[in-house]
Scaffold this motif. Structure first.
Motif, mmCIF file in Angstrom:
data_model
loop_
_atom_site.group_PDB
_atom_site.id
_atom_site.type_symbol
_atom_site.label_atom_id
_atom_site.label_comp_id
_atom_site.label_asym_id
_atom_site.label_seq_id
_atom_site.Cartn_x
_atom_site.Cartn_y
_atom_site.Cartn_z
ATOM 1 N N VAL A 114 0.846 -1.195 0.000
ATOM 2 C CA VAL A 114 0.000 0.000 0.000
ATOM 3 C C VAL A 114 0.884 1.249 0.000
ATOM 4 C CG1 VAL A 114 -1.886 1.204 1.151
ATOM 5 C CG2 VAL A 114 -1.683 -1.303 1.365
ATOM 6 N N ILE A 115 0.613 2.133 -0.969
ATOM 7 C CA ILE A 115 1.338 3.415 -1.031
ATOM 8 C C ILE A 115 0.326 4.556 -0.935
ATOM 9 C CG2 ILE A 115 3.267 2.611 -2.431
ATOM 10 C CD1 ILE A 115 1.770 3.818 -4.907
ATOM 11 N N ARG A 116 0.783 5.723 -0.546
ATOM 12 C CA ARG A 116 -0.114 6.883 -0.553
ATOM 13 C C ARG A 116 -0.232 7.416 -1.975
ATOM 14 N NH1 ARG A 116 1.287 11.064 3.980
ATOM 15 N NH2 ARG A 116 3.393 10.985 3.100
ATOM 16 N N ASP A 117 -1.428 7.911 -2.310
ATOM 17 C CA ASP A 117 -1.648 8.482 -3.632
ATOM 18 C C ASP A 117 -0.723 9.690 -3.812
ATOM 19 O OD1 ASP A 117 -4.261 7.381 -2.408
ATOM 20 O OD2 ASP A 117 -4.670 7.372 -4.567
ATOM 21 N N ARG A 118 -0.133 9.817 -4.988
ATOM 22 C CA ARG A 118 0.688 10.994 -5.309
ATOM 23 C C ARG A 118 -0.233 12.096 -5.830
ATOM 24 N NH1 ARG A 118 5.345 9.661 -2.776
ATOM 25 N NH2 ARG A 118 3.932 8.327 -1.643
ATOM 26 N N ASP A 119 0.317 13.284 -6.144
ATOM 27 C CA ASP A 119 -0.584 14.378 -6.536
ATOM 28 C C ASP A 119 -1.113 14.277 -7.963
ATOM 29 O OD1 ASP A 119 1.833 15.003 -7.568
ATOM 30 O OD2 ASP A 119 2.035 16.973 -6.602
ATOM 31 N N VAL A 179 0.610 -3.639 -6.016
ATOM 32 C CA VAL A 179 0.741 -2.316 -5.390
ATOM 33 C C VAL A 179 -0.621 -1.632 -5.462
ATOM 34 C CG1 VAL A 179 1.975 -0.111 -5.367
ATOM 35 C CG2 VAL A 179 3.131 -2.154 -6.244
ATOM 36 N N VAL A 180 -1.131 -1.181 -4.343
ATOM 37 C CA VAL A 180 -2.415 -0.456 -4.341
ATOM 38 C C VAL A 180 -2.232 0.885 -3.659
ATOM 39 C CG1 VAL A 180 -3.914 -2.494 -4.303
ATOM 40 C CG2 VAL A 180 -3.178 -1.499 -2.151
ATOM 41 N N THR A 181 -3.049 1.848 -4.082
ATOM 42 C CA THR A 181 -2.974 3.149 -3.428
ATOM 43 C C THR A 181 -3.848 3.111 -2.183
ATOM 44 O OG1 THR A 181 -4.865 3.975 -4.637
ATOM 45 C CG2 THR A 181 -2.697 4.360 -5.611
ATOM 46 N N GLU A 182 -3.552 4.019 -1.262
ATOM 47 C CA GLU A 182 -4.313 4.056 -0.024
ATOM 48 C C GLU A 182 -5.798 4.293 -0.291
ATOM 49 O OE1 GLU A 182 -2.535 5.314 3.976
ATOM 50 O OE2 GLU A 182 -3.559 7.094 3.232
ATOM 51 N N SER A 183 -6.120 5.143 -1.274
ATOM 52 C CA SER A 183 -7.539 5.426 -1.531
ATOM 53 C C SER A 183 -8.264 4.170 -2.016
ATOM 54 C CB SER A 183 -7.699 6.572 -2.538
ATOM 55 O OG SER A 183 -7.065 6.249 -3.742
ATOM 56 N N SER A 227 -11.149 1.872 0.216
ATOM 57 C CA SER A 227 -12.482 1.957 -0.399
ATOM 58 C C SER A 227 -13.238 0.642 -0.219
ATOM 59 C CB SER A 227 -12.351 2.266 -1.891
ATOM 60 O OG SER A 227 -11.927 1.099 -2.572
ATOM 61 N N ARG A 228 -14.553 0.692 -0.524
ATOM 62 C CA ARG A 228 -15.401 -0.505 -0.389
ATOM 63 C C ARG A 228 -14.979 -1.621 -1.338
ATOM 64 N NH1 ARG A 228 -20.287 0.069 2.028
ATOM 65 N NH2 ARG A 228 -20.650 2.120 2.897
ATOM 66 N N GLU A 229 -14.400 -1.221 -2.454
ATOM 67 C CA GLU A 229 -14.061 -2.222 -3.474
ATOM 68 C C GLU A 229 -12.896 -3.126 -3.075
ATOM 69 O OE1 GLU A 229 -14.307 1.251 -4.800
ATOM 70 O OE2 GLU A 229 -16.427 0.670 -4.660
ATOM 71 N N TRP A 230 -12.139 -2.700 -2.062
ATOM 72 C CA TRP A 230 -10.921 -3.450 -1.731
ATOM 73 C C TRP A 230 -11.218 -4.913 -1.377
ATOM 74 C CZ3 TRP A 230 -6.228 -4.373 -2.651
ATOM 75 C CH2 TRP A 230 -5.449 -5.150 -1.790
ATOM 76 N N ARG A 231 -12.330 -5.124 -0.671
ATOM 77 C CA ARG A 231 -12.665 -6.480 -0.253
ATOM 78 C C ARG A 231 -12.723 -7.441 -1.453
ATOM 79 N NH1 ARG A 231 -15.948 -9.119 3.910
ATOM 80 N NH2 ARG A 231 -15.984 -7.262 5.196
ATOM 81 N N ASP A 232 -13.377 -6.976 -2.526
ATOM 82 C CA ASP A 232 -13.502 -7.817 -3.725
ATOM 83 C C ASP A 232 -12.151 -7.985 -4.423
ATOM 84 O OD1 ASP A 232 -16.145 -8.113 -3.253
ATOM 85 O OD2 ASP A 232 -16.768 -6.483 -4.598
ATOM 86 N N GLN A 233 -11.422 -6.885 -4.477
ATOM 87 C CA GLN A 233 -10.108 -6.961 -5.133
ATOM 88 C C GLN A 233 -9.203 -7.951 -4.380
ATOM 89 O OE1 GLN A 233 -8.847 -2.898 -5.123
ATOM 90 N NE2 GLN A 233 -10.181 -2.342 -6.826
ATOM 91 N N LEU A 234 -9.293 -7.887 -3.056
ATOM 92 C CA LEU A 234 -8.465 -8.776 -2.239
ATOM 93 C C LEU A 234 -8.865 -10.233 -2.469
ATOM 94 C CD1 LEU A 234 -6.266 -8.914 -0.017
ATOM 95 C CD2 LEU A 234 -8.105 -8.898 1.658
ATOM 96 N N VAL A 258 2.356 2.636 9.506
ATOM 97 C CA VAL A 258 1.613 3.889 9.437
ATOM 98 C C VAL A 258 0.686 4.134 10.629
ATOM 99 C CG1 VAL A 258 -0.102 5.150 8.074
ATOM 100 C CG2 VAL A 258 1.741 3.931 6.902
ATOM 101 N N GLY A 259 -0.108 3.131 11.024
ATOM 102 C CA GLY A 259 -1.109 3.324 12.084
ATOM 103 C C GLY A 259 -2.436 3.804 11.511
ATOM 104 N N GLY A 260 -3.342 4.213 12.393
ATOM 105 C CA GLY A 260 -4.639 4.762 11.983
ATOM 106 C C GLY A 260 -5.455 3.793 11.140
ATOM 107 N N LYS A 261 -6.260 4.373 10.244
ATOM 108 C CA LYS A 261 -7.171 3.569 9.413
ATOM 109 C C LYS A 261 -6.439 2.565 8.546
ATOM 110 C CE LYS A 261 -10.851 6.895 8.666
ATOM 111 N NZ LYS A 261 -10.863 8.231 8.062
ATOM 112 N N SER A 262 -5.274 2.974 8.102
ATOM 113 C CA SER A 262 -4.508 2.096 7.228
ATOM 114 C C SER A 262 -4.166 0.796 7.950
ATOM 115 C CB SER A 262 -3.245 2.818 6.766
ATOM 116 O OG SER A 262 -2.411 1.946 6.074
ATOM 117 N N ALA A 263 -3.810 0.912 9.224
ATOM 118 C CA ALA A 263 -3.449 -0.285 9.992
ATOM 119 C C ALA A 263 -4.669 -1.182 10.191
ATOM 120 C CB ALA A 263 -2.864 0.115 11.340
ATOM 121 N N THR A 264 -5.818 -0.561 10.462
ATOM 122 C CA THR A 264 -7.039 -1.353 10.636
ATOM 123 C C THR A 264 -7.351 -2.106 9.342
ATOM 124 O OG1 THR A 264 -7.821 0.386 12.115
ATOM 125 C CG2 THR A 264 -9.455 -1.238 11.390
#
Ligand code: NDP
Length: 372
Positions: free
Chosen positions: A200-205, A225-229, A233-240, A258-264
């Motif tokens: 997981v990477i953070r989205d660039r600009d 490689v997936v972006t954090e957004s 998102s809801r779609e991640w479950r299916d992609q996974l 990282v922690g926070g939502k990303s860790a969850t």
């Protein structure tokens, strides 16, 4: 006499407010068990900045050893030195040898140091650059140790022990902060050891910049490689589900930088009995853990601190460093991107302070490394 400079702080605070350059001279007559070393390169790691801010888990000792008017600390946990001279001719360290600090919080942000020979470990410098050796002992070692030591919960029969991922098995691990020094190392070791990674990477600009980073990590060996957004998102479950063939391929290990939502979200992506290893908290957000994951999936949450491993097993650490340096020498490990900060006699205090202050900023081109 050798003229030397060191970055020091005498009270905790932001690096740009509290760091100073201290100039001192080193006598040519050093104690017989000591060596005089000069710095070749020293990185600016996030933990160094936390140490200066006073928020790090280990507190450094404030001393007047290098003649500062107030008790001070020389920051810098990592770096490579070259031996200039030894206190006795029979010393195991000879002029020209390259050495790493054998202890944590050595204080590497200085041009020279004198210390007991036992505080250093010698490395084989053949075929390596100073920045490669200077950056080996924190980021690559963290990734190496976690991937080699942690894995899914092996269940009550194993005394609830952990079963490290098996080399060559194609087992999955998932990590956030994949673009960090540790993350890039984990991608490469994972590939080398026949594991597969979701990163997981953070989205660039811009989308182009995001694609370029994805490609870069794939070139290092990242399977996904997936972006954090996307990841949040809801779609991640299916992609996974698609990636893991509807969960038939368990993800046994998660690395949290990282922690926070990303860790969850990393925890939710793990398969039954999976382990989430937290080693960093870049987002400065606490981790919230759904109770259902603990009860129904028996997910294990543990922390990792390299310093503790190093203290408990100095021999193992040396072995690991030699092993990684060999991997680098063989051309099987690509250096993390760095931004060199030249430090010579004329370098202004402000230049150094600013370079350190930037060390915690995101979206950088590379880790700052002081090069002497
Ligand atoms: P680097 O300096 O190489 O990289 C920092 C990473 O953090 C980048 O990937 C960056 O992402 C990301 N980042 C920065 N700000 C944020 C934010 N606000 N939210 C989410 N991500 C962010 O770091 P290292 O690899 O040296 O260290 C990474 C972490 O691991 C640190 O927290 C460090 O203290 C910890 N660590 C812990 C060890 C241990 O023993 N527990 C040992 C080694 C490191 P981007 O690329 O998108 O900017």
């Amino acid at each position: 006499y050798t003229q030397a400079k060191a970055l020091v702080f005498s009270k905790y605070g932001e690096p740009e407010d509290v760091l100073k350059v201290h100039t001192h001279s080193i006598s040519p007559s050093i104690p017989s068990s000591s060596v005089l070393v000069r710095s070749l390169a020293a990185p600016i790691n996030p933990a160094d900045i936390n140490t200066i801010q006073g928020t790090y888990g280990a507190k450094p000792a404030f001393t007047s050893l290098i003649g500062t008017s107030e008790p001070s600390v020389v920051p810098g946990n990592e770096g490579v030195f070259e031996v200039v001279s030894s206190g006795e001719p029979s010393s195991s360290l000879k002029k020209g040898d390259w050495v790493l600090p054998a202890i944590g919080q050595f204080g590497t942000w200085r041009t020279h140091a004198v210390d007991d020979a036992s505080k250093f470990i010698k490395v084989n410098k053949e075929g390596l650059t100073p920045t490669q050796v200077a950056t080996v002992s924190v980021n690559p070692c963290t990734a190496y140790k976690i991937l080699r030591s942690y894995g899914p919960n092996a269940g009550p029969k194993a005394g609830l022990g952990m079963k490290p991922l098996e080399v060559g098995s194609g087992q999955w691990f998932i990590q956030n902060g994949a673009n960090s020094g540790v993350g890039r190392s984990a991608i490469q070791f994972g590939k080398l050891w026949g594991l597969r990674s979701i990163n997981v990477i953070r989205d660039r600009d811009t989308p182009e910049a995001t694609e370029a980073l994805k490609k870069e990590l794939q070139d290092l060996g990242a399977d996904v490689v997936v972006t954090e957004s996307q990841f949040l998102s809801r779609e991640w479950r299916d992609q996974l589900a698609e990636i893991t063939r509807k969960g038939r391929e368990h993800i046994g290990l998660g690395l949290n930088c990282v922690g926070g939502k990303s860790a969850t979200a990393i925890a939710r992506s793990l398969g039954e009995d999976g382990t989430l290893v937290s080693y960093g908290g870049m987002a400065r957000q606490p981790v919230s853990l759904p109770v259902g994951l603990l009860i129904f999936k028996d997910i294990r949450f543990v922390g990792f601190w390299l310093s503790r491993w190093n203290e408990r097993d100095p021999q193992g650490r040396k072995h690991m460093i030699d092993d990684i340096l060999n991997i680098i020498r063989e051309g099987k490990f690509r250096d993390v991107p760095i931004q060199e900060v030249k430090w010579d006699w004329e370098t202004e205090e402000e230049t150094l302070r600013n370079a350190v202050q930037q060390g915690l900023q995101g979206f950088r081109k590379g880790k700052g490394v002081l090069v002497f």
